[in-house]
Motif scaffolding. Structure first.
Motif, PDB file in Angstrom:
ATOM      1  N   TRP A   1      19.575  64.613  52.760  1.00 41.94           N
ATOM      2  CA  TRP A   1      20.910  64.533  53.361  1.00 41.94           C
ATOM      3  C   TRP A   1      21.227  63.129  53.899  1.00 41.94           C
ATOM      4  O   TRP A   1      22.381  62.682  53.823  1.00 41.94           O
ATOM      5  CB  TRP A   1      20.984  65.543  54.511  1.00 41.94           C
ATOM      6  N   LEU A   2      20.233  62.421  54.393  1.00 44.48           N
ATOM      7  CA  LEU A   2      20.496  61.128  55.040  1.00 44.48           C
ATOM      8  C   LEU A   2      21.262  60.154  54.139  1.00 44.48           C
ATOM      9  O   LEU A   2      22.282  59.584  54.565  1.00 44.48           O
ATOM     10  CB  LEU A   2      19.181  60.500  55.521  1.00 44.48           C
ATOM     11  N   PRO A   3      20.812  59.891  52.892  1.00 41.49           N
ATOM     12  CA  PRO A   3      21.589  58.947  52.072  1.00 41.49           C
ATOM     13  C   PRO A   3      22.929  59.520  51.587  1.00 41.49           C
ATOM     14  O   PRO A   3      23.808  58.761  51.196  1.00 41.49           O
ATOM     15  CB  PRO A   3      20.659  58.656  50.892  1.00 41.49           C
ATOM     16  N   MET A   4      23.055  60.849  51.620  1.00 39.00           N
ATOM     17  CA  MET A   4      24.273  61.470  51.121  1.00 39.00           C
ATOM     18  C   MET A   4      25.281  61.752  52.237  1.00 39.00           C
ATOM     19  O   MET A   4      26.460  62.028  51.974  1.00 39.00           O
ATOM     20  CB  MET A   4      23.938  62.793  50.411  1.00 39.00           C
ATOM     21  N   GLY A   5      24.845  61.726  53.500  1.00 35.38           N
ATOM     22  CA  GLY A   5      25.687  62.129  54.618  1.00 35.38           C
ATOM     23  C   GLY A   5      26.331  60.963  55.348  1.00 35.38           C
ATOM     24  O   GLY A   5      26.227  59.793  54.932  1.00 35.38           O
ATOM     25  N   PRO A   6      26.951  61.273  56.493  1.00 36.87           N
ATOM     26  CA  PRO A   6      27.715  60.244  57.228  1.00 36.87           C
ATOM     27  C   PRO A   6      26.842  59.177  57.894  1.00 36.87           C
ATOM     28  O   PRO A   6      27.350  58.133  58.290  1.00 36.87           O
ATOM     29  CB  PRO A   6      28.462  61.068  58.286  1.00 36.87           C
ATOM     30  N   LEU A   7      25.547  59.437  58.038  1.00 32.65           N
ATOM     31  CA  LEU A   7      24.672  58.454  58.692  1.00 32.65           C
ATOM     32  C   LEU A   7      24.098  57.446  57.703  1.00 32.65           C
ATOM     33  O   LEU A   7      23.319  56.573  58.093  1.00 32.65           O
ATOM     34  CB  LEU A   7      23.521  59.168  59.410  1.00 32.65           C
ATOM     35  N   ALA A   8      24.449  57.544  56.438  1.00 32.21           N
ATOM     36  CA  ALA A   8      23.869  56.673  55.418  1.00 32.21           C
ATOM     37  C   ALA A   8      24.098  55.201  55.728  1.00 32.21           C
ATOM     38  O   ALA A   8      23.180  54.377  55.649  1.00 32.21           O
ATOM     39  CB  ALA A   8      24.443  57.028  54.050  1.00 32.21           C
ATOM     40  N   SER A   9      25.319  54.856  56.095  1.00 33.82           N
ATOM     41  CA  SER A   9      25.621  53.446  56.350  1.00 33.82           C
ATOM     42  C   SER A   9      24.877  52.919  57.571  1.00 33.82           C
ATOM     43  O   SER A   9      24.530  51.729  57.645  1.00 33.82           O
ATOM     44  CB  SER A   9      27.131  53.263  56.538  1.00 33.82           C
ATOM     45  N   TYR A  10      24.629  53.809  58.533  1.00 38.75           N
ATOM     46  CA  TYR A  10      23.911  53.403  59.750  1.00 38.75           C
ATOM     47  C   TYR A  10      22.512  52.907  59.400  1.00 38.75           C
ATOM     48  O   TYR A  10      22.013  51.951  59.991  1.00 38.75           O
ATOM     49  CB  TYR A  10      23.847  54.576  60.739  1.00 38.75           C
ATOM     50  N   PHE A  11      21.883  53.581  58.440  1.00 40.50           N
ATOM     51  CA  PHE A  11      20.520  53.208  58.029  1.00 40.50           C
ATOM     52  C   PHE A  11      20.535  52.337  56.768  1.00 40.50           C
ATOM     53  O   PHE A  11      19.485  52.128  56.159  1.00 40.50           O
ATOM     54  CB  PHE A  11      19.685  54.460  57.785  1.00 40.50           C
ATOM     55  N   LYS A  12      21.747  51.864  56.381  1.00 43.99           N
ATOM     56  CA  LYS A  12      21.918  51.005  55.202  1.00 43.99           C
ATOM     57  C   LYS A  12      21.418  51.682  53.929  1.00 43.99           C
ATOM     58  O   LYS A  12      20.798  51.061  53.062  1.00 43.99           O
ATOM     59  CB  LYS A  12      21.220  49.661  55.412  1.00 43.99           C
ATOM     60  N   LEU A  13      21.669  52.989  53.859  1.00 45.49           N
ATOM     61  CA  LEU A  13      21.374  53.761  52.665  1.00 45.49           C
ATOM     62  C   LEU A  13      22.661  53.954  51.874  1.00 45.49           C
ATOM     63  O   LEU A  13      23.765  53.709  52.368  1.00 45.49           O
ATOM     64  CB  LEU A  13      20.769  55.117  53.037  1.00 45.49           C
ATOM     65  N   GLN A  14      22.545  54.434  50.638  1.00 45.72           N
ATOM     66  CA  GLN A  14      23.713  54.605  49.769  1.00 45.72           C
ATOM     67  C   GLN A  14      23.610  55.941  49.059  1.00 45.72           C
ATOM     68  O   GLN A  14      22.523  56.369  48.669  1.00 45.72           O
ATOM     69  CB  GLN A  14      23.765  53.466  48.738  1.00 45.72           C
ATOM     70  N   ALA A  15      24.738  56.601  48.905  1.00 45.85           N
ATOM     71  CA  ALA A  15      24.768  57.886  48.214  1.00 45.85           C
ATOM     72  C   ALA A  15      24.241  57.732  46.793  1.00 45.85           C
ATOM     73  O   ALA A  15      24.581  56.774  46.084  1.00 45.85           O
ATOM     74  CB  ALA A  15      26.179  58.452  48.204  1.00 45.85           C
ATOM     75  N   LEU A  16      23.431  58.684  46.389  1.00 43.89           N
ATOM     76  CA  LEU A  16      22.794  58.628  45.068  1.00 43.89           C
ATOM     77  C   LEU A  16      23.632  59.401  44.054  1.00 43.89           C
ATOM     78  O   LEU A  16      24.199  60.456  44.377  1.00 43.89           O
ATOM     79  CB  LEU A  16      21.384  59.219  45.147  1.00 43.89           C
ATOM     80  N   PRO A  17      23.708  58.910  42.818  1.00 46.50           N
ATOM     81  CA  PRO A  17      24.474  59.634  41.785  1.00 46.50           C
ATOM     82  C   PRO A  17      23.798  60.969  41.464  1.00 46.50           C
ATOM     83  O   PRO A  17      22.591  61.135  41.631  1.00 46.50           O
ATOM     84  CB  PRO A  17      24.451  58.680  40.597  1.00 46.50           C
ATOM     85  N   LEU A  18      24.587  61.928  40.964  1.00 44.65           N
ATOM     86  CA  LEU A  18      24.051  63.252  40.665  1.00 44.65           C
ATOM     87  C   LEU A  18      22.940  63.187  39.616  1.00 44.65           C
ATOM     88  O   LEU A  18      21.995  63.967  39.648  1.00 44.65           O
ATOM     89  CB  LEU A  18      25.178  64.173  40.184  1.00 44.65           C
ATOM     90  N   ALA A  19      23.051  62.241  38.669  1.00 47.03           N
ATOM     91  CA  ALA A  19      22.024  62.127  37.630  1.00 47.03           C
ATOM     92  C   ALA A  19      20.651  61.822  38.231  1.00 47.03           C
ATOM     93  O   ALA A  19      19.611  62.161  37.649  1.00 47.03           O
ATOM     94  CB  ALA A  19      22.416  61.041  36.632  1.00 47.03           C
ATOM     95  N   TYR A  20      20.649  61.191  39.376  1.00 49.18           N
ATOM     96  CA  TYR A  20      19.392  60.835  40.025  1.00 49.18           C
ATOM     97  C   TYR A  20      18.555  62.074  40.340  1.00 49.18           C
ATOM     98  O   TYR A  20      17.317  62.044  40.224  1.00 49.18           O
ATOM     99  CB  TYR A  20      19.689  60.058  41.306  1.00 49.18           C
ATOM    100  N   PHE A  21      19.213  63.178  40.716  1.00 50.39           N
ATOM    101  CA  PHE A  21      18.470  64.345  41.189  1.00 50.39           C
ATOM    102  C   PHE A  21      17.712  65.049  40.068  1.00 50.39           C
ATOM    103  O   PHE A  21      16.692  65.689  40.308  1.00 50.39           O
ATOM    104  CB  PHE A  21      19.417  65.300  41.920  1.00 50.39           C
ATOM    105  N   GLY A  22      18.175  64.927  38.821  1.00 49.25           N
ATOM    106  CA  GLY A  22      17.369  65.441  37.718  1.00 49.25           C
ATOM    107  C   GLY A  22      16.083  64.672  37.569  1.00 49.25           C
ATOM    108  O   GLY A  22      15.004  65.250  37.381  1.00 49.25           O
ATOM    109  N   TRP A  23      16.207  63.339  37.668  1.00 51.27           N
ATOM    110  CA  TRP A  23      15.013  62.498  37.636  1.00 51.27           C
ATOM    111  C   TRP A  23      14.106  62.798  38.839  1.00 51.27           C
ATOM    112  O   TRP A  23      12.876  62.783  38.723  1.00 51.27           O
ATOM    113  CB  TRP A  23      15.404  61.021  37.650  1.00 51.27           C
ATOM    114  N   LEU A  24      14.722  63.059  39.993  1.00 50.77           N
ATOM    115  CA  LEU A  24      13.947  63.359  41.196  1.00 50.77           C
ATOM    116  C   LEU A  24      13.063  64.584  41.001  1.00 50.77           C
ATOM    117  O   LEU A  24      11.871  64.572  41.361  1.00 50.77           O
ATOM    118  CB  LEU A  24      14.891  63.581  42.384  1.00 50.77           C
TER     119      LEU A  24
END
Length: 909
Positions: free
Chosen positions: A861-884
């Protein structure tokens, strides 16, 4: 109420080093490093004790305001209000703020605090907050757990507290007193106490009456042999330079009665005793680390050495490749945080405390928390047979004359001996007393008057009383082990005639007792002789020229639970050896009845002929040792330990105390004599091998859960640092920002907080568990790089598939590794907690499942949620989760395959 009490922390309070003062006296004195008699004692105390030694009994009673019949209840209460409880200086409960400070003080928290300070000075506020959160989490969890332990302390002490027999004088009759059992801490100066073999001396006392009183003062003076004490006043001409400990009519707190009986006047209690004057100094002495503490320290040192090598490498690699030495420094600090097992103290404390709570529900009291590890590591259990292999309900089965005919006269003499002795009455005495009808008992008590006695000791293995029949003539009645009583006999009574004990008659008598032993009966010989009526004081020398009256034979049937308990212990890798002072034929019969294979018995007399090397070889081969003295038992235990085995000794008698102290894990029962409980590490509330086996398994579960955390931390840390070094060498930016690394580490720590409550596979507790720091290093190097393989695969994925190749796209790269790293780290908790297939063959406990699932959810949730910018994270594309999913499954498969290879080659534990 009791159930609630056990749930609130039970024996965990012992980790706080508080109570059970009487159990710790020997340890406390040994920690001084010098015998107690070399410690200076305040002059007023020394003078008061010397004066009490030189005065006669009447003068001492008058000075203390006491009476030969003791104090009244009102007097005792008034004195207690003035002097306080009979408790010496000990490690008191700490104030909450100081306890919190001590929970904070450990190398890992101090290291993290230094890193937090550096982050603050470099204006990295986020890093400071995250590192501080780690410190607070670790400290508060430990503080809460130990705080619960402190609050349960006083209730716990009552479970295994000692008592003293005190004479309380009646208000109405100044000369009448009633013996009562009182907790030791209730004693006051002026109390008159009754002592017998096995009792701890509860205060500094002046002997008023004594009969063959021998006291062990080893805890005070270092003397190995017991010292005889008497009631006679000392000469005023005694050399003033002599220690008061040498006074033959004074008894000191912390010593114990070996044999004989006495009545004594309490002179000083608590802090006012000789012991109390140096107790404060003892509590300030740092203890030598136990095997458990040494194991924890060795693991901590290994992890710290690893961090000291890897962190500078990370710093130099990033500084050289990126050119930004300030950023490289901050990143290296974050890696140092990641390598710090800051939860180790909390995990150790919580795991041990939880183990103690569970053990309490299984009727096992843990006096010292780190004894749990030795409990689980135990390879050999040495135990007596009475009460463990047998029912501990001895009944008098036969009373026979010297030639085998039933005889009431033998029963009468045995009753008189048991009734009038003032020493420690054993189960055989109680069986005799219970067997005699009340009317007969009253008649015998009226017809006979006690004159004197010669108390039991473990060298003679017999005791005698002298009685006067209607004040006419004196009769010495001796009762004891067959061989020892026969050695003092010259005649045999056969009906109305008395026969000389010649060789043929001796062989006939021995054949009779041998046949009784073969039936599993314990045989005690009874002999007597008439002595001059004018004599009133008797000694061991009078036990000669006796006439054998006959034998009393006792039956102690095997426990139904003994055979399954022995099988369970054997299945769990614990070898049972029987060490008994009883007859070898009886012991062998009992062993056969409960399924314990024995190939003959080794007698104490044979052990006397062996040197230490020969004894070490013998104890490995034999399982039954009979007719042992206390010294024999101690030598056997030490020989087993010298062979490299972890040895437990279970005993409850005064003769067991030396072996209890010599063992790695001393085990006693709540009904044991004081000195046995003082020497033990574990107290069983039920004398049963089944209870003991359950305790062993729980000890192993506790230790196994600690090993899980240490292995997870070590292997995960190694893999992470290896991945960081690879990424730092080739990437134009940091693979993860310091704050991201810190948050990932914090979440990972949270996922591990439930490890103390995890399930443990049955296969992991089948064999004893011991510390193996070398094995930990091998485990770390073997499993650490597995995560690095998939970390590098993630780097390739983010670089080539998602084109995160520039400084502008580093947030996407870092977010991708943040999630993969956290999920694989969390998954390793389940992979390494068991050698079996996780989630299928072995299930984690629900608290661990809950914490790991929660951490996984937060990590995604952290990179996908509202706190992402606080921790300098970025939302991941949906294709990433298949690889995950593919990366995580690949990690699980590879780790499982390599785990099986590791188990096949090295084993799991």
């Amino acid at each position: 109420m009791a159930q609630h009490f056990f749930k609130t922390g039970f024996a965990a309070f012992l980790h706080s080093r508080r109570a059970l003062r009487h159990f710790r006296r020997r340890l406390m004195f040994e920690s001084l490093g010098t015998p107690a008699h070399t410690v200076p004692v305040p002059a007023p105390l020394s003078q008061a004790l010397r004066q009490a030694s030189e005065d006669d009994a009447a003068a001492v009673l008058a000075r203390t305001g006491s009476h030969a019949a003791g104090l009244t209840e009102a007097q005792a209460n008034a004195i207690r209000a003035r002097t306080g409880p009979n408790e010496v200086e000990h490690e008191k409960p700490l104030p909450a703020w100081l306890h919190l400070w001590q929970c904070y003080q450990n190398p890992f928290n101090l290291l993290l605090t230094a890193l937090a300070a550096i982050s603050w000075l470099t204006h990295d506020t986020k890093a400071t907050v995250v590192i501080a959160s780690m410190v607070v989490l670790s400290t508060l969890m430990r503080f809460v757990q130990e705080g619960r332990s402190h609050r349960a302390a006083e209730q716990l002490k009552a479970l295994v507290s000692n008592t003293a027999t005190v004479l309380r004088r009646s208000q109405g009759n100044a000369d009448a007193s009633v013996p009562t059992e009182r907790p030791i801490h209730d004693l006051v100066p002026g109390d008159v106490i009754v002592l017998s073999a096995g009792d701890m001396i509860p205060a500094d006392c002046r002997v008023l009456q004594a009969k063959d009183l021998f006291v062990s003062q080893a805890a005070m003076t270092g003397e190995s042999l017991p010292v005889e004490k008497h009631a006679h006043a000392a000469s005023a001409a005694t050399d003033a330079s002599d220690s008061v400990l040498a006074a033959a009519n004074l008894l000191f707190m912390g010593t114990n009665v070996v044999s004989g009986a006495a009545t004594a006047l309490v002179l000083a209690t608590g802090k006012g005793t000789y012991f109390g004057t140096i107790a404060a100094r003892v509590t300030a002495v740092e203890r030598t680390p136990t095997a458990f503490q040494a194991g924890v320290n060795s693991v901590s040192a290994l992890l710290i050495r690893f961090a000291l090598v890897m962190v500078p490498l990370v710093f130099l690699t990033n500084g050289i490749t990126k050119g930004d030495w300030a950023e490289a420094f901050l990143f290296a600090l974050s890696v140092a945080v990641g390598l710090t097992p800051e939860m180790l103290p909390m995990i150790v404390t919580t795991t041990l405390a939880k183990g103690a709570v569970v053990l309490s529900r299984k009727k096992v009291v843990v006096k010292r928390l780190d004894a749990i590890q030795n409990f689980g590591a135990m390879q050999v259990l040495c135990t007596d047979k009475t009460g463990t292999l047998t029912q501990d309900k001895i009944v008098l089965a036969r009373h026979l004359d010297a030639l085998g005919a039933s005889s009431e006269e033998v029963l009468k003499f045995a009753f008189l001996n048991s009734h009038y002795q003032t020493g420690l009455k054993n189960l055989l005495d109680h069986a005799v007393l219970d067997h005699v009808e009340m009317a007969t008992e009253l008649r015998l008590a009226q017809d006979y008057r006690k004159v004197d006695e010669v108390p039991f000791d473990f060298q003679r293995r017999r005791m005698s009383v002298v009685v006067s029949e209607q004040d006419d003539h004196h009769e010495l009645i001796c009762k004891g082990a067959v061989e020892e009583v026969l050695a003092a006999c010259t005649r045999v009574q056969d009906g109305a005639q008395v026969l000389a004990l010649d060789a043929p008659l001796l062989a006939r008598v021995q054949a009779l007792t041998g046949a009784l032993n073969q039936e599993g009966l314990r045989v005690v010989a009874v002999a007597a002789k008439e002595v001059p009526p004018h004599k009133s004081i008797y000694s061991v020398a009078d036990e000669a020229d006796l006439t054998l009256i006959g034998f009393i034979a006792f039956l102690d049937p095997p426990k139904e639970s003994a055979a399954p308990a022995l099988r369970a212990l054997a299945a769990h890798g614990v070898t049972v050896k029987v060490l008994t002072g009883d007859n070898d034929l009886v012991a062998a019969k009992v062993c056969r009845d409960v399924g314990l294979a024995v190939d003959g018995a080794v007698l104490g007399t044979h052990i006397d002929t062996l040197d230490e090397a020969a004894l070490r070889l013998l104890v490995q081969q034999q399982h039954l040792f009979a007719k042992l003295t206390p010294l024999h038992k101690e030598r056997i235990v030490r020989a087993l330990r010298a062979n490299g085995q972890v040895v437990g000794f279970m005993g409850d008698g005064i003769n067991d105390a030396p072996a209890l102290r010599a063992a790695d894990i001393g085990i006693s029962v709540d009904s044991a004599v004081d000195i046995a409980k003082e020497a033990a590490d574990i107290i069983l509330l039920e004398k049963s091998l089944l209870v003991l086996d359950e305790g062993v398994i729980e000890g192993r579960k506790t230790f196994s859960n600690m090993l899980k955390y240490i292995r997870m931390t070590a292997s995960s840390n190694f893999g992470n640092v290896f991945s960081v070094l690879v990424a730092s060498a080739f990437l134009p930016f940091l693979p993860m920002l310091p704050i991201q690394l810190l948050v990932q580490n914090l979440l990972y720590d949270i996922s591990q907080t439930a490890i103390p409550f995890d399930n443990v596979d049955e296969a992991l507790v089948r064999q004893p568990l011991r510390w193996n720091p070398q094995g930990l290093g091998r485990f770390m190097v073997f499993f650490g790089p597995i995560s690095s393989v998939f970390d590098i695969a993630t780097f390739a994925l983010m670089w080539w598939v998602f084109q995160a190749q520039t400084l502008a796209q580093q947030a996407l790269f870092q977010s991708g590794w943040f999630v993969v790293g956290l999920l694989t780290q969390t998954l390793v908790v389940h992979l390494i907690r068991t050698p079996k297939l996780p989630f299928v063959q072995s299930h984690a406990a629900w608290p661990l499942m809950a914490t790991t699932l929660a951490v996984v959810a937060v990590g995604i949730w952290l990179p996908m949620g509202p706190l992402a910018s606080y921790f300098k994270l970025q939302a991941l594309p949906l294709a990433y989760f298949g690889w995950l999913v593919a990366l995580v499954l690949g990690y699980a498969v590879l780790a499982t395959v390599l785990k099986r290879l590791y188990v096949q080659r090295y084993g799991w534990q």
